[in-house]
Design a protein around this motif. Structure first.
Motif, PDB file in Angstrom:
ATOM      1  N   PRO A 519     106.781  -9.265  63.228  1.00  0.00           N
ATOM      2  CA  PRO A 519     106.873 -10.007  64.500  1.00  0.00           C
ATOM      3  C   PRO A 519     106.293  -9.242  65.690  1.00  0.00           C
ATOM      4  CG  PRO A 519     108.891 -10.272  63.244  1.00  0.00           C
ATOM      5  CD  PRO A 519     108.071  -9.246  62.518  1.00  0.00           C
ATOM      6  N   ASP A 520     106.618  -7.945  65.802  1.00  0.00           N
ATOM      7  CA  ASP A 520     106.067  -7.154  66.908  1.00  0.00           C
ATOM      8  C   ASP A 520     104.556  -7.008  66.782  1.00  0.00           C
ATOM      9  OD1 ASP A 520     108.538  -6.836  68.074  1.00  0.00           O
ATOM     10  OD2 ASP A 520     108.931  -4.899  67.118  1.00  0.00           O
ATOM     11  N   ALA A 521     104.069  -6.854  65.538  1.00  0.00           N
ATOM     12  CA  ALA A 521     102.626  -6.690  65.332  1.00  0.00           C
ATOM     13  C   ALA A 521     101.875  -7.970  65.688  1.00  0.00           C
ATOM     14  CB  ALA A 521     102.349  -6.311  63.874  1.00  0.00           C
ATOM     15  N   VAL A 522     102.422  -9.119  65.317  1.00  0.00           N
ATOM     16  CA  VAL A 522     101.780 -10.397  65.650  1.00  0.00           C
ATOM     17  C   VAL A 522     101.805 -10.612  67.153  1.00  0.00           C
ATOM     18  CG1 VAL A 522     101.981 -12.902  65.431  1.00  0.00           C
ATOM     19  CG2 VAL A 522     102.257 -11.448  63.417  1.00  0.00           C
ATOM     20  N   LYS A 523     102.922 -10.282  67.792  1.00  0.00           N
ATOM     21  CA  LYS A 523     103.010 -10.415  69.253  1.00  0.00           C
ATOM     22  C   LYS A 523     101.951  -9.559  69.934  1.00  0.00           C
ATOM     23  CE  LYS A 523     106.177  -9.684  73.146  1.00  0.00           C
ATOM     24  NZ  LYS A 523     107.508  -9.181  73.561  1.00  0.00           N
ATOM     25  N   GLU A 524     101.775  -8.336  69.451  1.00  0.00           N
ATOM     26  CA  GLU A 524     100.780  -7.434  70.033  1.00  0.00           C
ATOM     27  C   GLU A 524      99.370  -8.014  69.916  1.00  0.00           C
ATOM     28  OE1 GLU A 524      99.779  -2.706  69.602  1.00  0.00           O
ATOM     29  OE2 GLU A 524      99.849  -3.887  67.763  1.00  0.00           O
ATOM     30  N   VAL A 525      99.058  -8.567  68.752  1.00  0.00           N
ATOM     31  CA  VAL A 525      97.727  -9.117  68.515  1.00  0.00           C
ATOM     32  C   VAL A 525      97.485 -10.349  69.377  1.00  0.00           C
ATOM     33  CG1 VAL A 525      96.343 -10.318  66.789  1.00  0.00           C
ATOM     34  CG2 VAL A 525      97.437  -8.167  66.203  1.00  0.00           C
ATOM     35  N   ILE A 526      98.496 -11.214  69.487  1.00  0.00           N
ATOM     36  CA  ILE A 526      98.348 -12.425  70.300  1.00  0.00           C
ATOM     37  C   ILE A 526      98.178 -12.061  71.770  1.00  0.00           C
ATOM     38  CG2 ILE A 526      99.550 -14.499  71.108  1.00  0.00           C
ATOM     39  CD1 ILE A 526     100.758 -14.753  68.326  1.00  0.00           C
ATOM     40  N   GLU A 527      98.957 -11.074  72.240  1.00  0.00           N
ATOM     41  CA  GLU A 527      98.815 -10.631  73.628  1.00  0.00           C
ATOM     42  C   GLU A 527      97.454  -9.986  73.878  1.00  0.00           C
ATOM     43  OE1 GLU A 527     102.136  -8.082  74.331  1.00  0.00           O
ATOM     44  OE2 GLU A 527     103.525  -9.736  74.766  1.00  0.00           O
ATOM     45  N   ALA A 528      96.820  -9.517  72.811  1.00  0.00           N
ATOM     46  CA  ALA A 528      95.478  -8.933  72.931  1.00  0.00           C
ATOM     47  C   ALA A 528      94.403 -10.010  72.959  1.00  0.00           C
ATOM     48  CB  ALA A 528      95.223  -7.963  71.777  1.00  0.00           C
ATOM     49  N   GLY A 529      94.819 -11.282  72.979  1.00  0.00           N
ATOM     50  CA  GLY A 529      93.862 -12.377  73.079  1.00  0.00           C
ATOM     51  C   GLY A 529      93.291 -12.820  71.753  1.00  0.00           C
ATOM     52  N   ILE A 530      93.891 -12.372  70.652  1.00  0.00           N
ATOM     53  CA  ILE A 530      93.392 -12.724  69.321  1.00  0.00           C
ATOM     54  C   ILE A 530      94.265 -13.832  68.738  1.00  0.00           C
ATOM     55  CG2 ILE A 530      92.940 -11.865  66.989  1.00  0.00           C
ATOM     56  CD1 ILE A 530      92.610  -9.076  68.219  1.00  0.00           C
ATOM     57  N   LYS A 531      93.634 -14.865  68.242  1.00  0.00           N
ATOM     58  CA  LYS A 531      94.360 -15.969  67.641  1.00  0.00           C
ATOM     59  C   LYS A 531      94.666 -15.632  66.184  1.00  0.00           C
ATOM     60  CE  LYS A 531      91.017 -18.700  69.058  1.00  0.00           C
ATOM     61  NZ  LYS A 531      90.417 -17.976  70.196  1.00  0.00           N
ATOM     62  N   VAL A 532      95.860 -16.012  65.728  1.00  0.00           N
ATOM     63  CA  VAL A 532      96.289 -15.763  64.351  1.00  0.00           C
ATOM     64  C   VAL A 532      96.460 -17.104  63.652  1.00  0.00           C
ATOM     65  CG1 VAL A 532      98.070 -14.777  62.870  1.00  0.00           C
ATOM     66  CG2 VAL A 532      97.437 -13.616  64.993  1.00  0.00           C
ATOM     67  N   LYS A 533      95.913 -17.193  62.441  1.00  0.00           N
ATOM     68  CA  LYS A 533      96.037 -18.414  61.649  1.00  0.00           C
ATOM     69  C   LYS A 533      96.536 -18.052  60.253  1.00  0.00           C
ATOM     70  CE  LYS A 533      92.258 -20.529  64.256  1.00  0.00           C
ATOM     71  NZ  LYS A 533      93.095 -21.371  65.128  1.00  0.00           N
ATOM     72  N   ILE A 534      97.605 -18.729  59.808  1.00  0.00           N
ATOM     73  CA  ILE A 534      98.173 -18.482  58.484  1.00  0.00           C
ATOM     74  C   ILE A 534      97.538 -19.449  57.495  1.00  0.00           C
ATOM     75  CG2 ILE A 534     100.271 -18.509  57.095  1.00  0.00           C
ATOM     76  CD1 ILE A 534     101.858 -17.864  59.597  1.00  0.00           C
ATOM     77  N   VAL A 535      97.050 -18.909  56.393  1.00  0.00           N
ATOM     78  CA  VAL A 535      96.501 -19.732  55.309  1.00  0.00           C
ATOM     79  C   VAL A 535      97.327 -19.424  54.062  1.00  0.00           C
ATOM     80  CG1 VAL A 535      94.451 -20.355  54.001  1.00  0.00           C
ATOM     81  CG2 VAL A 535      94.217 -19.507  56.337  1.00  0.00           C
ATOM     82  N   THR A 536      98.077 -20.422  53.573  1.00  0.00           N
ATOM     83  CA  THR A 536      99.005 -20.184  52.474  1.00  0.00           C
ATOM     84  C   THR A 536      99.066 -21.385  51.540  1.00  0.00           C
ATOM     85  OG1 THR A 536     101.315 -19.695  51.919  1.00  0.00           O
ATOM     86  CG2 THR A 536     100.917 -20.994  53.897  1.00  0.00           C
ATOM     87  N   GLY A 537      99.434 -21.116  50.315  1.00  0.00           N
ATOM     88  CA  GLY A 537      99.616 -22.193  49.348  1.00  0.00           C
ATOM     89  C   GLY A 537     100.995 -22.809  49.411  1.00  0.00           C
ATOM     90  N   ASP A 538     101.860 -22.296  50.281  1.00  0.00           N
ATOM     91  CA  ASP A 538     103.228 -22.804  50.389  1.00  0.00           C
ATOM     92  C   ASP A 538     103.265 -24.162  51.082  1.00  0.00           C
ATOM     93  OD1 ASP A 538     104.853 -20.812  49.157  1.00  0.00           O
ATOM     94  OD2 ASP A 538     104.352 -19.476  50.801  1.00  0.00           O
ATOM     95  N   THR A 539     104.460 -24.753  51.070  1.00  0.00           N
ATOM     96  CA  THR A 539     104.655 -26.046  51.710  1.00  0.00           C
ATOM     97  C   THR A 539     104.573 -25.905  53.228  1.00  0.00           C
ATOM     98  OG1 THR A 539     107.035 -25.750  51.894  1.00  0.00           O
ATOM     99  CG2 THR A 539     106.200 -26.724  49.850  1.00  0.00           C
TER     100      THR A 539
END
Length: 886
Positions: A519-539
């Motif tokens: 969670p902290d790592a994703v927050k850091e990346v998003i605050e750095a202006g980088i968009k995060v997209k999850i690609v998964t086979g789950d529901t």
């Protein structure tokens, strides 16, 4: 075809004998290019080419001065200095490339250490690929690379990609001679080293390893792709062209201006005198070009990349391709897997809901035989081999005292249908230990439930409610069903289950917790202006819950516009996808090629894309992305397609890679800022000096110190600065952005202009006075042009150097929001700064005729150091008022 075998495999003694007789399973790499060829390739850099041209011109001038004008051998110091700079830059690049080769050799060793499932001493165990020997019984599963050449003993819906050997992407493999393809390159019951299992699974006995395999016979060492044109490469090319154009413009102005001045001041034209004057003018122009070329820049870039590659390994980023270091800093989108990257990849059964009170025999046997996973119990800790979800089920059996191996041995497999992302289920028909023939089916609960005739009194709404509950907790769910088969019943046909008499057994919820640091790592990346997209086979429910837990998904602001399933994704046209892709945060139920198409759509929107992947099916997306990030425990195919391997599989390590990339780019910018300021000052001094009739204030050897030694030291000092977490508060830089930004332009022009005016005023003052000590400034009356004494030249040289020395501190602190005296982690910078300081004192004190200097008085040193330090103190005051919160 019935297949049920209990293999004992080789004993330890047989393994040793086989290795002695047949060799180890390692390919001998072919001979590399000779060192001298690899060294010469370093001279292709555009800045190196500019330096070499300048060096040749400088040699021509020095030859004329030595033989034509009768000057001393000191005139050759300038060209010597230029070629020393060339050799230093190319030599360092060559040195670090050789170090990189060793690191990549280590990576090949890591590939040789890939885990392989074998049967030895009657037990399933896991060994490294290099330890596979002739005679080993190897278990092959989907997504794995075949470790050696072998003969198949079992093959269940087995399709292998043999494109690395034959060009055939899909070859069906079987143990039934009647189904062999007579036109195939290799027999239908052979699996060859380096090929990939695309579907199904099997068991083989190894008959060739290492260089004796077919792969070994045609093996060519994989070469590092150093032809990638990265944003940094493009910007340095632009910088080189800019420097060339500006220096040629300055040189042309000097030639035109001096010729005009000659005709204005000379009444009687004399061809001999004019030619001598014109040749002298050309020498001045070429000298300016030489001064303008940044000798230290190639070295600074090489040092920055090499330093980052080495240090990034300590943050669990094994950089395979050098360009990835700086490209990560320009990343605008990260497409990430869920399992193992965002979660711990430690699957365990959270809850089992079985209905209708099924017998333990049916329940346990169904789990044991309808599985491709194995448990390695040879060590102190039980390890799951294969699919972790299926492994969680086997561990669940073991906790109940049930041996899955005993159940598999007692049952005879009649037919199998392996799991695929398109079917979303797998099936196995066995002759059970009870004497009955039973079909077991396992897969996505909603699909399994829909295939069942007998639902044990459970309604679809009840099942959906439970699934929603588990999926909202980010749990993976599996449904189970079975059917007793009578003679003549149809079960599996055309790659799917066709029976209509299945009985629903129930569902199992399997959890894989989010990593605590994510969670902290994703927050850091998003605050750095980088968009995060999850690609998964789950529901969608599971993926959405993971998104909530890591801070990516917000129920109040996100909607159906931000999530899509694989089938919906496939229905979008390229135009529709290009418009929709900006809003997408999650792709659920994704299929193998969805990730590659997602990357291409993002790139079409001018995004710089990084992609994580650990499976063979991820290879196309990893290759397509600007930076491919494979996982440390991923398949060798994924690692080969990637640019960086995340050793610990954690998303937080990706954030560290972004920080390193941005910091590396800033370090290069700081060196350019420093050196361009030096070059601007030197160029204007030469230009104006030529028009004012001044003698050269800086001799060849003095310029050698300023342009070579000081720039080399500055390159090492500024290129090796540690990364700063503050860069993660910035937005990604545009790919097309020029490396000299507006702030740098203002700095170079303003500081360079101020330095030039100060130095020009000092030159004029020295020429019209006779200074023997700096304490005399202000008390000596200015008169006519008395020229520059040796002492005055020494003063000017030292003032020039110390102005740049203090400016190096300003360059170091440029856009950091910190004081230039922040030395934590910068011990190398401090050491180099002291080297420059004492080097200058040493040169002036004992350089004598070699550097055309005279020793200065102690009071002069104190006045120069204190006076020029105003450059730093003024910079500190400006930074104090413009300080940014860290």
């Amino acid at each position: 075809m019935s297949q049920s075998h209990h293999y004992t495999g080789l004993t330890d003694a047989e393994v040793s004998a086989s290795r002695l007789n047949n060799g180890i399973n390692i390919l001998t790499p072919p001979a590399k290019k000779p060192l001298w060829k690899r060294f010469l390739e370093k001279f292709r850099d555009p800045l190196i080419i500019i330096l070499m041209i300048a060096g040749v011109l400088s040699i021509c001038i020095s030859c004329y001065e030595f033989w034509g004008l009768g000057e001393g051998s000191g005139v050759f110091f300038e060209p010597c200095g230029i070629f020393i700079a060339i050799l230093l830059a190319t030599g360092l690049a060559f040195f670090f490339e050789q170090k990189a080769d060793k690191e990549f050799a280590l990576l090949n060793q890591i590939n040789d250490d890939e885990p392989v499932q074998v049967i030895r001493n009657g037990c399933v165990t896991q060994i490294t690929r290099r330890d596979v020997v002739v005679g080993d019984i190897v278990i092959l599963n989907t997504g794995e690379e075949v470790p050696a050449d072998g003969e198949l003993l079992e093959a269940v819906s087995l399709n292998i990609d043999e494109s690395t050997l034959t060009g055939e992407p899909i070859c069906h493999k079987t143990t039934d001679p009647a189904r062999f393809d007579k036109d195939a390159t290799f027999p239908g019951n052979h699996a060859m080293r380096g090929t990939k299992i695309m579907e199904g699974h099997g068991v083989m006995r190894v008959f060739a390893v290492g260089d004796k395999t077919e792969n070994g016979k045609v093996f060519e060492a994989a070469q590092i792709d150093d032809s990638v044109k990265t944003p940094l490469n493009e910007q340095l090319d632009r910088l080189g062209k800019l420097i060339s154009r500006v220096s040629y413009a300055f040189a042309s102005a000097i030639i035109a201006g001096r010729i005009a001045m000659y005709f204005i001041n000379v009444s009687d034209f004399d061809w001999v005198a004019f030619l001598a004057f014109f040749l002298q003018t050309l020498m001045v122009a070429v000298t300016l070009i030489v001064v303008a070329v940044p000798e230290g820049l190639p070295m600074a870039v090489t040092l920055s990349l090499a330093y980052s590659m080495r240090r990034m390994l300590k943050t669990n980023n094994l950089v395979r391709k050098m360009h990835a270091c700086e490209t990560m800093g320009a990343t605008t989108v990260i497409c990430t897997d869920k399992t193992g990257t965002l979660t711990r990849n430690q699957m365990q059964v959270y809850k089992a809901d079985f209905f209708g009170e099924p017998s333990d025999e049916i329940l346990y046997e169904g789990i044991a035989v309808n599985s491709t996973a194995q448990l390695d119990m040879s060590g102190d800790r039980i390890q799951v081999l294969g699919n972790p979800t299926e492994g969680a089920l086997l561990l669940w059996l073991r906790k109940r005292g049930v041996s899955y191996l005993d159940l598999k041995d007692k049952a005879v497999t009649v037919e199998e249908l392996p799991f695929t992302t398109e079917r979303k289920y797998m099936a196995t028909t066995v002759r059970s230990s009870t004497g009955k023939t039973i079909l077991y089916v396992k897969g996505a609960p909603e699909i399994i439930f829909g295939m069942c005739k007998d639902t044990a009194g459970v309604t679809a709404d009840e099942i959906n409610a439970r699934l929603l509950e588990y999926q909202n907790q980010a749990m993976r769910t599996l449904g189970f069903a079975y059917q007793e088969i009578n003679d003549g019943d149809k079960t599996i046909a055309d790659g799917k289950v066709v029976t209509t008499g299945l009985t629903f057994l129930g569902i199992v919820a399997i959890s894989d917790p989010v990593r605590t640091d994510v969670p902290d790592a994703v927050k850091e990346v998003i605050e750095a202006g980088i968009k995060v997209k999850i690609v998964t086979g789950d529901t969608p429910g599971t993926a959405k819950e993971i998104g909530r837990q890591i801070g990516l998904w917000n129920d109040s602001t996100d909607s159906d516009r931000n999530i899509i399933t694989g089938p919906e994704f496939a229905e979008l046209s390229d135009t529709q996808l290009k418009e929709r892709v900006r809003d997408l945060k999650i792709i659920a139920r994704a299929r193998p090629m969805d990730k590659k198409r997602l990357v291409e759509a993002l790139q079409a929107n001018n995004e710089v894309v990084a992609v994580t992947g650990d499976g063979t099916n991820d290879a196309p997306a990893l290759k397509t992305a600007h930076v491919g990030l494979s996982m440390g425990d991923g398949t060798s195919v994924a690692k080969e397609a990637s640019d960086i391997t995340i050793i610990d599989n954690s998303f937080s390590s990706i954030g560290r890679a972004v920080m390193w990339g941005r910091s590396l780019y800033q370090n290069i910018q700081r060196f350019i800022l420093f050196q361009m300021t030096v070059n601007v000052v030197a160029c204007f001094i030469v230009l104006f000096g030529s028009f004012m009739g001044m003698q050269s204030p800086l001799t060849v050897t003095q310029m050698l110190w300023v342009n070579l030694i000081m720039d080399t030291f500055a390159a090492m000092a500024l290129a090796s600065l540690p990364p700063s977490a503050s860069v993660m508060k910035d937005k990604p830089r545009p790919r097309e952005a020029f490396i000299i930004n507006n702030a740098m332009k203002r700095f170079i022009i303003c500081i360079g202009g101020i330095f030039f005016l100060v130095l020009l005023a000092i030159l004029y003052y020295f020429e019209h006075t006779n200074i023997t000590c700096l304490t005399e400034i202000g008390s000596v009356t200015m008169g006519g042009n008395t020229g520059l004494s040796g002492y005055e030249l020494s003063l000017f040289f030292t003032i020039f150097v110390f102005l740049q020395f203090w400016n190096m501190f300003n360059a170091r602190a440029f856009e950091t929001g910190r004081s230039a005296f922040h030395f934590k982690g910068c011990e190398g910078f401090s050491l180099i700064a002291l080297s420059i300081l004492f080097g200058q004192i040493l040169i002036v004190s004992i350089g004598g005729e070699f550097f055309n200097v005279e020793p200065l008085r102690l009071i002069d040193w104190l006045i120069i150091i204190a006076g020029t330090s105003l450059v730093l103190w003024i910079g500190e005051i400006i930074r104090l008022f413009n300080k940014q919160p860290l």
